[in-house]
Write a protein that holds these residues in place. Structure first.
Motif, PDB file in Angstrom:
ATOM      1  N   LEU A  81      38.493  31.065  40.622  1.00  0.00           N
ATOM      2  CA  LEU A  81      38.604  31.893  39.644  1.00  0.00           C
ATOM      3  C   LEU A  81      38.819  33.109  40.030  1.00  0.00           C
ATOM      4  O   LEU A  81      39.783  33.939  39.669  1.00  0.00           O
ATOM      5  CB  LEU A  81      37.485  31.750  38.661  1.00  0.00           C
ATOM      6  CG  LEU A  81      37.436  30.218  37.829  1.00  0.00           C
ATOM      7  CD1 LEU A  81      36.530  30.371  36.778  1.00  0.00           C
ATOM      8  CD2 LEU A  81      38.958  30.124  37.128  1.00  0.00           C
ATOM      9  N   THR A  82      37.955  33.852  41.027  1.00  0.00           N
ATOM     10  CA  THR A  82      38.013  34.928  41.500  1.00  0.00           C
ATOM     11  C   THR A  82      39.427  35.085  42.254  1.00  0.00           C
ATOM     12  O   THR A  82      40.040  36.158  42.140  1.00  0.00           O
ATOM     13  CB  THR A  82      36.791  35.111  42.278  1.00  0.00           C
ATOM     14  OG1 THR A  82      35.578  35.108  41.854  1.00  0.00           O
ATOM     15  CG2 THR A  82      36.901  36.493  42.981  1.00  0.00           C
ATOM     16  N   GLY A  83      39.580  34.187  43.159  1.00  0.00           N
ATOM     17  CA  GLY A  83      41.082  34.217  43.736  1.00  0.00           C
ATOM     18  C   GLY A  83      41.952  34.333  42.878  1.00  0.00           C
ATOM     19  O   GLY A  83      42.815  35.149  43.232  1.00  0.00           O
ATOM     20  N   GLY A  84      42.098  33.629  41.678  1.00  0.00           N
ATOM     21  CA  GLY A  84      43.054  33.916  40.566  1.00  0.00           C
ATOM     22  C   GLY A  84      43.125  35.237  39.903  1.00  0.00           C
ATOM     23  O   GLY A  84      44.272  35.712  39.757  1.00  0.00           O
ATOM     24  N   ALA A  85      42.032  35.735  39.704  1.00  0.00           N
ATOM     25  CA  ALA A  85      41.994  37.030  39.100  1.00  0.00           C
ATOM     26  C   ALA A  85      42.352  38.107  40.067  1.00  0.00           C
ATOM     27  O   ALA A  85      43.149  38.994  39.791  1.00  0.00           O
ATOM     28  CB  ALA A  85      40.439  37.444  38.869  1.00  0.00           C
ATOM     29  N   ILE A  86      41.937  37.938  41.342  1.00  0.00           N
ATOM     30  CA  ILE A  86      42.448  38.936  42.429  1.00  0.00           C
ATOM     31  C   ILE A  86      44.263  38.462  42.643  1.00  0.00           C
ATOM     32  O   ILE A  86      44.827  39.892  42.536  1.00  0.00           O
ATOM     33  CB  ILE A  86      42.162  38.453  43.927  1.00  0.00           C
ATOM     34  CG1 ILE A  86      40.362  38.910  43.836  1.00  0.00           C
ATOM     35  CG2 ILE A  86      42.484  39.283  45.067  1.00  0.00           C
ATOM     36  CD1 ILE A  86      39.535  38.316  44.935  1.00  0.00           C
ATOM     37  N   ALA A  87      44.562  37.566  42.521  1.00  0.00           N
ATOM     38  CA  ALA A  87      46.119  37.358  42.590  1.00  0.00           C
ATOM     39  C   ALA A  87      46.669  38.067  41.636  1.00  0.00           C
ATOM     40  O   ALA A  87      47.829  38.644  41.549  1.00  0.00           O
ATOM     41  CB  ALA A  87      46.575  36.087  42.576  1.00  0.00           C
TER      42      ALA A  87
END
Length: 469
Positions: A81-87
Motif C-alpha cells: 500500500l505504501t508502494g502504491g501511494a508512493i507511485a
C-alpha cells in the motif's frame, strides 16, 4: 455479485478486435513492465525448490524455511500500500526504477549470504523492492493501455509473463540448484533486473506523479507489525507450541499493530488506503478473493515442494518437473483469463477458477508417499489452472473499479491482499502440516483447509445482485 465482478452498465467488456490500436512503443513498454513482475514471481517459485538445499547447507530449521518464503512475502505485503501511494504521488516510473534497483541488488545479496540470518535479511530487502515494483507496474500499465478491452488483454499478458516464471521457475530452479547450488536460484534474477532497468529507461514514458503529499509513517509501520506479529505467532507456534512465549508475543504484537493501524487510518487526513476506495461496491469482495486464491495456492506450493523432495525423495530438478502440471499451465490460463474477461467480464473466470482450484486441492488430500504420478499431476493441474484463471479477472475488476488517480493504490491494495494470503497460507498450512519427526506428516489437513478457502471464495464471488450488461 457486485458490479465490479460482473459486466456492468458503465463498463463494456468488448469482444477483442484485431484492429485495436497497438504500437510498437506500447509493446516495448509492456515488456519492461512484464520483466519486473516476472522477477517477483520467479523468485518465489525458484526459492521453493531450493529450500531443502538451503536447510542442509545453512543448517536451517523447518520454521526458518517458512521464513525464507514468508520473510520476503511479509515485507512485500506490508509495504504494498505504501508502494502504491508512493507511485501515485511521486511518479510511477521513478518508483518502478527504484524497485528494480533494490530487488536486483538484494537478489545478489541473497546469492552471497553465508548464513541463514543474512539470507532472511536480504529476502526482506527483496520484499521492499517488490512492493515498489508491482503497484507501479500496474499503474503504468493502466496509463499505457487506456481502453477497457485493450487493458484486459494487456493484464492477461502481464500476468501471463509471470505465469512463465511460475511455470518455468521450478524446472529452472531445479536445474540451477542441482548444477550450481541453491545460490544460483537467487543470482539468476540479476541479469533480468539489468535488462528490465534498461528497457524501462529507454521505452517507458508516462506523466510524473500527480501530487506530493506527505506520506504518513504510522500506517506502514502498523501494518507491518500487525501482519508480522500474526505470522510469527503462526510459524513459531506451529514449531514450538501455541503457548510458547515467542508465539504469544507475536500474537500480542499483531493485535497491537492492528489496533494502531485502525487508529492511525481513522485519524489521518491522508490515510494509506483512501476511504472512498474502501467504500466502492465490490472492492472488499475482490480483495478478499485475491487473499483466498494466494492462501491456497502458495501454501500448497510451499508444502508440495518439500513433500516431493523430503517425502518422495526427488531431486530438485525432478521436483520442478513433477510440479510442471501446476506451474506450467499458468501462462496459458492467464492469457485465456484476460481474453475471457475482455469478452464476458470478470465474474465467470473468477467463479470457474475458484471451483477448479477447490476440486484440485480436494483431490490432493489422499496423497501419500506411494501415490502414483498421474493422479497427483491431474490434481496439481486443476489447482494451477484455477489460480491462473482467477487472478487476472480479479485484477481487471479492481482496476476498472478505481478512479484513475487511485490506480496505484488500488493495484497495491489488491496485491497486498494477495500477498497477505500467501504469507498466511505458508505460515498456517505449514504449521498445520509440520511435525517433530517428519517435515509434512499432516499434509492432508492443510490441503483440506486450503480447499475450503477456495469454496469460501466461490461463495463470495457468487453472492450479490447480478448486474445486467
Amino acid at each position: 455479485m457486485t458490479a465490479s465482478l460482473t459486466r456492468s452498465r458503465t463498463t463494456t467488456y468488448d469482444r477483442p478486435r484485431s484492429s485495436d490500436p497497438q504500437t510498437s512503443g506500447q509493446y516495448k513498454s509492456l515488456a519492461a513492465l512484464c520483466i519486473g513482475y516476472f522477477m517477483v514471481i520467479l523468485d518465489t517459485t525458484v526459492a521453493n525448490v531450493a529450500l531443502p538445499d538451503i536447510q542442509r547447507q545453512l543448517h536451517a530449521s523447518f520454521s526458518s524455511l517458512q521464513w525464507v518464503v514468508d520473510g520476503y512475502a511479509l515485507v512485500f505485503a506490508s509495504l504494498l500500500l505504501t508502494g502504491g501511494a508512493i507511485a501515485d504521488r511521486f511518479g510511477e516510473r521513478r518508483t518502478y526504477l527504484i524497485g528494480f534497483v533494490l530487488f536486483t541488488a538484494a537478489s545478489a545479496l541473497c546469492g552471497a549470504a553465508p548464513a541463514i540470518w543474512l539470507l532472511l535479511l536480504a529476502r526482506a530487502v527483496q520484499g521492499i523492492g517488490a512492493a515498489l515494483l508491482v503497484p507501479a507496474s500496474l499503474s503504468l500499465l493502466r496509463a499505457l493501455f487506456p481502453g477497457t478491452a485493450q487493458r484486459a488483454k494487456a493484464i492477461g499478458i502481464w500476468i501471463g509473463t509471470a505465469g512463465i516464471a511460475a511455470g518455468g521457475g521450478p524446472v529452472i530452479g531445479g536445474f540451477l540448484v542441482g548444477w550450481l547450488g541453491w545460490r544460483s536460484a537467487f543470482i539468476v534474477n540479476v541479469p533480468f533486473g539489468l535488462l528490465g532497468l534498461a528497457l524501462t529507461l529507454r521505452y517507458v514514458r508516462v506523466a510524473a506523479g500527480r501530487a506530493r503529499e506527505r506520506l504518513a509513517a504510522g500506517s506502514p509501520l502498523a501494518s507491518w507489525l500487525a501482519l508480522g506479529g500474526v505470522t510469527v505467532a503462526i510459524i513459531e507456534g506451529g514449531a514450538r507450541g501455541w503457548l510458547a512465549p515467542i508465539a504469544l508475543a507475536g500474537a500480542g504484537v499483531g493485535l497491537l499493530g492492528l489496533a494502531l493501524l485502525l487508529a492511525t487510518e481513522r485519524a489521518s487526513t491522508e490515510p494509506m488506503l483512501p476511504r472512498d476506495l474502501i467504500r466502492l461496491p465490490g472492492f472488499g469482495r475482490g480483495t478478499t478473493i485475491g487473499f483466498l486464491l494466494n492462501f491456497g495456492f502458495f501454501g500448497q506450493f510451499f508444502l508440495f515442494s518439500i513433500y516431493l523432495q523430503q517425502v518422495r525423495g526427488l531431486s530438485p530438478l525432478a521436483t520442478g518437473i513433477w510440479l510442471l502440471p501446476e506451474s506450467g499451465v499458468v501462462l496459458f490460463a492467464n492469457v485465456a483469463s484476460g481474453r475471457l474477461t475482455a469478452r464476458f467480464g470478470p465474474r465467470p473466470p473468477i467463479l470457474f477458477g475458484l471451483s477448479l482450484a477447490a476440486a484440485g486441492l480436494f483431490s490432493l488430500i489422499p496423497a501419500t508417499s506411494a501415490t502414483s504420478y498421474l493422479p497427483l499431476a491431474g490434481a496439481l493441474f486443476l489447482v494451477g489452472l484455477g489460480m491462473a484463471l482467477g487472478v487476472p479477472a480479479v485484477t481487471a475488476a479492481i482496476l476498472e473499479l478505481a478512479p484513475v488517480r487511485q490506480s496505484g493504490i488500488s493495484a497495491a491494495a489488491l496485491n497486498a491482499s494477495r500477498q497477505m494470503g500467501g504469507v498466511v497460507g505458508v505460515a498456517l498450512l505449514g504449521a498445520l502440516a509440520s511435525g517433530a519427526q517428519a517435515p509434512v506428516p499432516h499434509l492432508h489437513r492443510s490441503l483440506l483447509v486450503a480447499a475450503c478457502a477456495m469454496l469460501i471464495g466461490v461463495g463470495i464471488a457468487a453472492t450479490g445482485r447480478q448486474a445486467r450488461p
